[in-house]
Design an enzyme around this catalytic site. Sequence first.
Site, mmCIF file in Angstrom:
data_model
loop_
_atom_site.group_PDB
_atom_site.id
_atom_site.type_symbol
_atom_site.label_atom_id
_atom_site.label_comp_id
_atom_site.label_asym_id
_atom_site.label_seq_id
_atom_site.Cartn_x
_atom_site.Cartn_y
_atom_site.Cartn_z
ATOM 1 N N LYS A 31 88.872 59.539 78.658
ATOM 2 C CA LYS A 31 89.157 59.681 77.230
ATOM 3 C C LYS A 31 89.800 61.042 76.978
ATOM 4 O O LYS A 31 89.411 62.047 77.585
ATOM 5 C CB LYS A 31 87.854 59.530 76.433
ATOM 6 C CG LYS A 31 88.044 59.491 74.912
ATOM 7 C CD LYS A 31 86.708 59.283 74.215
ATOM 8 C CE LYS A 31 86.851 59.254 72.703
ATOM 9 N NZ LYS A 31 85.559 59.036 72.011
ATOM 10 N N SER A 51 85.325 55.586 68.566
ATOM 11 C CA SER A 51 86.599 56.246 68.799
ATOM 12 C C SER A 51 87.136 56.072 70.223
ATOM 13 O O SER A 51 88.278 56.430 70.512
ATOM 14 C CB SER A 51 86.456 57.745 68.507
ATOM 15 O OG SER A 51 85.496 58.341 69.378
ATOM 16 N N SER A 54 80.576 55.549 69.381
ATOM 17 C CA SER A 54 81.966 55.496 69.842
ATOM 18 C C SER A 54 82.171 54.935 71.239
ATOM 19 O O SER A 54 83.309 54.729 71.655
ATOM 20 C CB SER A 54 82.593 56.894 69.761
ATOM 21 O OG SER A 54 82.830 57.255 68.430
#
Length: 479
Positions: free
Chosen positions: A71, A146, A170
């Site tokens: 990420k 996210s 997330s």
Amino acid sequence: MNYLNENIDSLNKKLASGELSADKLAKDTVANIKETDKKLNAWITVLDDAKPAENLDYSKSKLAGIPIAIKDNIITNGVKTTAASHMLYNYMPMYDATVISKLKKAGATFVGKTNMDEFAMGSSTEHSYYGATHNPWNLDKVPGGSSGGSAAAVAGGQVVAALGSDTGGSIRQPAAFNGIFGIKPTYGRVSRWGLIAFGSSLDQIGVMTKRVKDSAEVLNVIAGGDEHDSTVSVREVPDFTKFIGQDVKGLRVAVPKEYMDAVSGEMREVIQKQIDTLKDAGAIINEVSLPHTKYAVPDYYIIASSEASSNLQRYDGIRYGYRAKDTKNLLDVYVKSRSEGFGTEIKRRIMLGSFALSAGSYDRFFRQAAKVRTLICDDFDKIFAENDVIVGPTTTEPAFGIGEEVSDPIKMYNNDILTISANLAGIPAASVPAGLVDGMPVGLQIMAKRFDEGSIFKTADFIERTNKFYEKTPTGMED
């Protein structure tokens, strides 16, 4: 290389036998990402020259030569790290996050950085400077957020494993939306050093994979003490793969009334079916109450936004990141750089947090939120005194359409109502695929007491072995 039917064990065997070379695996992975990401937009940076480490020992490390996605809010030395923000569009770190150093030591291959909501603030991966990511099951739907890029990359067969971060759901919400497994470990189980901070008392790095055992393999590597992070636990890390394949007979499973009441119709039926499967295997099912769940969303957004407003003060256009042009003085640099560098959602959270921390509001908002957080923690402690795990739906609905909720922040925030409490309490939590509703995946959330990720892996693996959801192919990736 398409990973839809692969896992870490299968790749390790091919690498160890010589059927597949780590170099070819890396090259094929990058080529497949470039081809399939035309549909997904799951990546911000793809490393064209991704190369495996030298002298890999496949017998000592299951992750040796395995391509892994990262990420884009996790610091990577020499690889652009943007947090999906214009503010950090050109930021090139000079060090690795602790989790990256540990994965490198294990021989993992890094192939790039995945898309996300800007600074990890969002539930749909629409709040990205680099555009929205698409759900592999339906390209018109969001992948959640996210960590939506990491989830879509795994579900879409681009990689077998990815790192994400979870501040209020997330990892778990995108895992549910994409039909994969995702785990947020206990707060303090994994070092946060090198994670771009959002809410420092809530943030936790975790793992997203298609198979439960694969997450156990990765967590084995990244968990444990770190001299750079004073909040990480130094307690011994168990071998999480030992919890794979275990019986659930006698497992005490709590089902919160508040969580089940949040879903209805076909979605409730799918979740109930997984609970019944546990019961049929000898687990003891207990209906319980988590009475302060209804306060979780406002409580979280006061605390998280307050911490975010403090953490984001460092982005001022002076030391690094975006710097506005045509400025008249120092104050003008600050104002224009932050106004132009941050997206709308980030500014909204900064304003909310600054208000909650202001002298006239601190006692009414932030101090009260801290008290409610304690009550939420107490709720969990009472349940875990008599139960091993808590299960229920991960989300209140399957993935929604791109553009449907992006202009309605309250509706978007409420997507996290079932995941936020685990972050406030610092307990481990995961989402495992439960089934399909209207052709889209939904997840079963599993929570356990602090540092008992083992019970989560045991429960999730049983669900996976029973429903075999991993055999399904995302419809959006079919030719």
